[in-house]
Scaffold this active site. Structure first.
Site, PDB file in Angstrom:
ATOM      1  N   ASN A  16       1.214  -1.068   0.371  1.00 28.76           N
ATOM      2  CA  ASN A  16      -0.135  -0.176  -0.182  1.00 28.76           C
ATOM      3  C   ASN A  16       0.840   1.773  -0.196  1.00 28.76           C
ATOM      4  O   ASN A  16       1.159   2.141   1.145  1.00 28.76           O
ATOM      5  CB  ASN A  16      -0.573  -0.367   2.055  1.00 28.76           C
ATOM      6  CG  ASN A  16      -1.747   0.207   1.159  1.00 28.76           C
ATOM      7  OD1 ASN A  16      -1.939   1.697   0.906  1.00 28.76           O
ATOM      8  ND2 ASN A  16      -2.957   1.593   2.359  1.00 28.76           N
ATOM      9  N   ASP A 146      -8.318   1.641  -5.718  1.00 31.97           N
ATOM     10  CA  ASP A 146      -8.244   2.661  -4.498  1.00 31.97           C
ATOM     11  C   ASP A 146     -10.207   2.764  -4.536  1.00 31.97           C
ATOM     12  O   ASP A 146     -10.470   3.078  -3.587  1.00 31.97           O
ATOM     13  CB  ASP A 146      -7.709   3.831  -4.231  1.00 31.97           C
ATOM     14  CG  ASP A 146      -8.378   4.065  -2.773  1.00 31.97           C
ATOM     15  OD1 ASP A 146      -8.493   3.517  -2.190  1.00 31.97           O
ATOM     16  OD2 ASP A 146      -8.302   5.593  -2.931  1.00 31.97           O
ATOM     17  N   HIS A 198     -13.554  10.269   6.180  1.00 30.92           N
ATOM     18  CA  HIS A 198     -12.072   9.827   6.073  1.00 30.92           C
ATOM     19  C   HIS A 198     -10.849  10.982   6.337  1.00 30.92           C
ATOM     20  O   HIS A 198     -11.199  12.082   5.408  1.00 30.92           O
ATOM     21  CB  HIS A 198     -11.631   8.891   4.618  1.00 30.92           C
ATOM     22  CG  HIS A 198      -9.789   8.415   5.069  1.00 30.92           C
ATOM     23  ND1 HIS A 198     -10.218   7.258   5.570  1.00 30.92           N
ATOM     24  CD2 HIS A 198      -9.434   9.366   3.950  1.00 30.92           C
ATOM     25  CE1 HIS A 198      -8.583   7.517   5.373  1.00 30.92           C
ATOM     26  NE2 HIS A 198      -8.204   8.206   4.843  1.00 30.92           N
ATOM     27  N   GLY A 202      -4.959  12.805   2.883  1.00 31.41           N
ATOM     28  CA  GLY A 202      -5.976  13.291   2.420  1.00 31.41           C
ATOM     29  C   GLY A 202      -7.011  12.850   2.813  1.00 31.41           C
ATOM     30  O   GLY A 202      -7.329  12.253   3.645  1.00 31.41           O
ATOM     31  N   ASP A 273       1.038  20.089  10.494  1.00 34.11           N
ATOM     32  CA  ASP A 273       0.380  18.608  11.833  1.00 34.11           C
ATOM     33  C   ASP A 273      -0.728  19.154  12.462  1.00 34.11           C
ATOM     34  O   ASP A 273      -0.686  20.402  13.548  1.00 34.11           O
ATOM     35  CB  ASP A 273       1.916  18.806  12.290  1.00 34.11           C
ATOM     36  CG  ASP A 273       1.688  17.843  13.681  1.00 34.11           C
ATOM     37  OD1 ASP A 273       0.482  17.198  14.876  1.00 34.11           O
ATOM     38  OD2 ASP A 273       2.458  17.217  14.515  1.00 34.11           O
ATOM     39  N   GLY A 320      -8.737  11.878  12.132  1.00 34.82           N
ATOM     40  CA  GLY A 320     -10.094  11.454  12.524  1.00 34.82           C
ATOM     41  C   GLY A 320     -10.155   9.961  13.178  1.00 34.82           C
ATOM     42  O   GLY A 320     -11.343  10.005  13.936  1.00 34.82           O
ATOM     43  N   GLU A 366      -6.866  -1.061   5.077  1.00 42.56           N
ATOM     44  CA  GLU A 366      -6.744  -1.637   3.668  1.00 42.56           C
ATOM     45  C   GLU A 366      -6.395  -2.783   2.831  1.00 42.56           C
ATOM     46  O   GLU A 366      -6.497  -3.442   2.091  1.00 42.56           O
ATOM     47  CB  GLU A 366      -6.509   0.132   2.623  1.00 42.56           C
ATOM     48  CG  GLU A 366      -7.084   1.178   3.522  1.00 42.56           C
ATOM     49  CD  GLU A 366      -6.080   2.420   2.660  1.00 42.56           C
ATOM     50  OE1 GLU A 366      -6.823   3.394   2.800  1.00 42.56           O
ATOM     51  OE2 GLU A 366      -5.095   2.456   2.718  1.00 42.56           O
TER      52      GLU A 366
END
Length: 380
Positions: A16, A146, A198, A202, A273, A320, A366
């Site tokens: 991944n 994806d 999510h 990203g 951050d 999240g 994932e």
């Protein structure tokens, strides 16, 4: 959780590749080995190797991306393991890859020809695939899109308001973070009508009904939809055209600006951050977080309108899952969507939960989804 047929006990290595990280999981289908290499854009990347029943190994890796796959190959070889299939996550939404499929030289060559359509992800991910072929020449190569989860989006959620010729050329909503959303669906089989938020490097918001997507925020790439840490999210097309004009017509230069220097970074003066921004005491940090939270909450509200009901709100991704403050700020903006929250005590997520809405933070896997899809795509 979907089951794996008993006859599928082959070793599958899922690779991944992200923007600055490479994760690997080797399963048979039980997890045998997990390797996480983070910070591949820096001089020193961190490597964490977890094996079943053994303490985690940690080390530093020099050499950047060229050293990443050999590092994983060494960890696999030290345990006397050899994969029969090697699966790769592909972010680029290509008509050549509507679902997970075995890749031969012809398919890889055709995807290489599409690198200009996704210069930020596809060259890197295909390079990882080629390096893996050199390390495991006898293993079958499987490519896992994806955005595959979003293949079942309703037509009105896929079609872009463009002329027929543009749509026929492949301009449509494909979605991002589909493997992450599928992991949530696998983990929460009782979720009837949910919104998956999510939030990581990203970001995207996806509505799910009965295990199938109903809407999602990103279109062709993770750069669209809600703002991310360095990506702008959706913009008025005239803004993009003016940026191109101001940059002397350089599409590449504007793409770099919109994907690496915009979003939270663009508003905060380059900081990404979230913990640092939450602790900061300056206007730029405050504005970046207010825009980010507002846009995410607005996307959740829009996603709810595509559902028949709304029983679950799920936060995934590094932000999240690990930032309770961001979750609560988003939830605070959603209180008006649930009647009765004004009478409830507690923090925003608790007030939403008091109305019957499950509010969860779920760490996704994932690579587990990649493993399952790979075994289904190449039976054996």
């Amino acid at each position: 959780m979907p089951t794996i047929p008993a006859g599928s006990r082959r070793l599958v290595l899922s690779l991944n590749a992200g923007s600055t990280s490479l994760k690997a999981a080797l399963r048979d289908p039980a997890l045998r080995l997990h390797v996480d290499i983070a910070g591949l854009d820096r001089d020193e990347a961190s490597v964490t190797v977890d094996g079943t029943g053994a303490p985690a190994e940690r080390a530093l890796l020099h050499g950047g991306w060229p050293a990443a796959v050999p590092e994983i190959a060494d960890a696999v070889a030290r345990r006397g393991l050899r994969p029969a299939l090697v699966a790769h996550r592909i972010v680029h939404g290509s008509a050549l890859l509507p679902a997970a499929r075995r890749a031969d030289d012809a398919l890889l060559s055709r995807l290489h020809a599409e690198e200009a359509l996704d210069p930020l992800h596809l060259p890197r991910q295909l390079a990882v695939a080629e390096e893996a072929r050199a390390c495991w020449p006898d293993a079958a190569v499987v490519l896992v899109p994806d955005g595959g989860f979003h293949a079942r989006l309703p037509h009105e959620a896929v079609a872009l308001p463009l002329p027929a010729g543009a749509r026929a050329a492949g301009l449509r909503r494909r979605g991002s973070h589909g493997l992450a959303v599928q992991s949530v669906v696998d983990t929460l089989p009782g979720m009837a009508s949910g919104v998956v938020v999510h939030l990581g490097s990203g970001c995207s918001v996806t509505a799910v009904e009965g295990g199938a997507p109903r809407s999602t925020t990103t279109t062709l790439s993770p750069a669209g939809g809600v703002p991310s840490l360095t990506r702008s999210g959706d913009l008025d097309p005239e803004v993009v055209l003016r940026l191109v004009d101001a940059d002397g017509g350089s599409v590449a230069g504007v793409r770099e600006l919109l994907t690496r220097r915009s979003g939270v970074a663009g508003l905060s003066g380059g900081r990404t951050d979230v913990r640092e921004l939450l602790a900061a005491d300056d206007g730029a940090a405050d504005l970046a977080l207010r825009v980010f939270v507002r846009d995410v909450a607005m996307a959740v509200a829009g996603a709810v309108t595509t559902l028949d009901g709304w029983d679950t709100l799920v936060f995934t991704g590094g932000i999240g899952v690990h930032s309770a403050e961001i979750r609560e700020r988003v939830c605070a903006r959603l209180l008006s969507l649930r009647p009765g929250t004004a009478r409830q005590p507690g923090i925003p997520s608790e007030r939403l939960a008091a109305t019957g809405l499950r509010v969860l933070a779920v760490a996704v896997d994932e690579e587990a989804v990649m493993d399952r899809l790979t075994r289904a795509a190449v039976p054996g």
